[in-house]
Enzyme design. Structure first.
Site, PDB file in Angstrom:
ATOM      1  N   CYS A  37       2.744  -4.764   6.802  1.00  0.00           N
ATOM      2  CA  CYS A  37       2.459  -4.423   5.415  1.00  0.00           C
ATOM      3  C   CYS A  37       3.678  -3.855   4.708  1.00  0.00           C
ATOM      4  CB  CYS A  37       1.297  -3.433   5.347  1.00  0.00           C
ATOM      5  SG  CYS A  37      -0.282  -4.163   5.844  1.00  0.00           S
ATOM      6  N   HIS A  52       0.828  -1.211   0.000  1.00  0.00           N
ATOM      7  CA  HIS A  52       0.000   0.000   0.000  1.00  0.00           C
ATOM      8  C   HIS A  52       0.858   1.255   0.000  1.00  0.00           C
ATOM      9  CE1 HIS A  52       0.772   1.020   4.252  1.00  0.00           C
ATOM     10  NE2 HIS A  52       0.722  -0.286   4.485  1.00  0.00           N
TER      11      HIS A  52
END
Length: 235
Positions: free
Chosen positions: A200, A184
């Protein structure tokens, strides 16, 4: 007018005296030159990191002074046995490669999960989302109760520049199982090249948009583990 030898000598002596007189101090203080400190030039922002005013939430230009040039997006030689289109995350070296043809790849600098919250393994990019809502998993909310207003039960955090998922999110699955880990965007320029997130894979917003535009749903992803991370979750 003719000037004889003696006249020329007198003329030259007079001229010399005049020149010397011009070099003699008049008693006034002559200002001295203060050395000017060299000013570091502002780094030039490459076009790929310029502002994106036409996005749903206009994205400012990257502050490249906070991102070492080794983390900037570039095309590199990348001989690999992975098929074209595969995404390879080199966790130890903080790079993400999108495999191209002819032994080439697009390389991006990334931030990765810190010790104890990282993931590695093989899976696929199940789907992508533009300006996604952020829904921290219940395990994260349990560790950080202040995130309760953004929990899954409460609908998550609306999209925007301050949303932790940034401008795009690519969702990593193993088979039919959501790993809960994402690739992301982030507006936090200084986190690129570091181990800071809760698992992440972070990219500059401009980079994750570029990646999302070029990666197909269903593409394979390989996340190489970092041997220094003692509690790495391997799928």
């Amino acid at each position: 007018m003719f000037i004889g030898p003696m006249g020329r000598r007198a003329f030259m002596l007079g001229a010399s005296a005049f020149i010397l007189a011009g070099c003699v101090s008049t008693g006034q203080t002559v200002p001295t030159m203060t050395p000017v400190a060299e000013i570091e030039p502002e780094p030039v922002v490459p076009l790929m990191y310029a502002a994106l005013p036409n996005e749903q939430f206009p994205i400012p230009e990257v502050d490249v002074s906070k991102v070492d040039q080794k983390w900037w997006r570039t095309e590199v030689d990348y001989p690999t046995g992975e098929k074209v289109g595969t995404v390879v995350v080199d966790t130890p070296n903080r790079y993400l490669y999108h495999v191209r043809s002819n032994g080439r790849a697009t390389r991006y600098g990334v931030g990765v999960g810190r010790d104890g919250f990282a993931w590695a393994g093989q899976g696929h990019i199940a789907y992508k989302r533009e300006w996604p809502r952020w829904r921290p998993p219940n395990e994260m909310v349990a560790r950080q109760p202040e995130l309760e207003p953004y929990s899954i039960d409460n609908g998550g955090m609306p999209p925007g520049l301050n949303n932790p998922l940034g401008s795009r999110a690519l969702y990593i699955h193993e088979g039919n199982r959501d790993t809960i880990y994402r690739i992301h965007g982030t507006p936090e320029f200084s986190t690129i090249g570091k181990s800071v997130s809760s698992g992440c894979i972070r990219m500059l917003n401009q980079d994750v948009i570029h990646l999302a535009d070029n990666v197909r749903d269903g593409s394979a992803i390989v996340v190489i583990p970092d041997p220094s991370m003692s509690h790495l979750l391997v799928g």
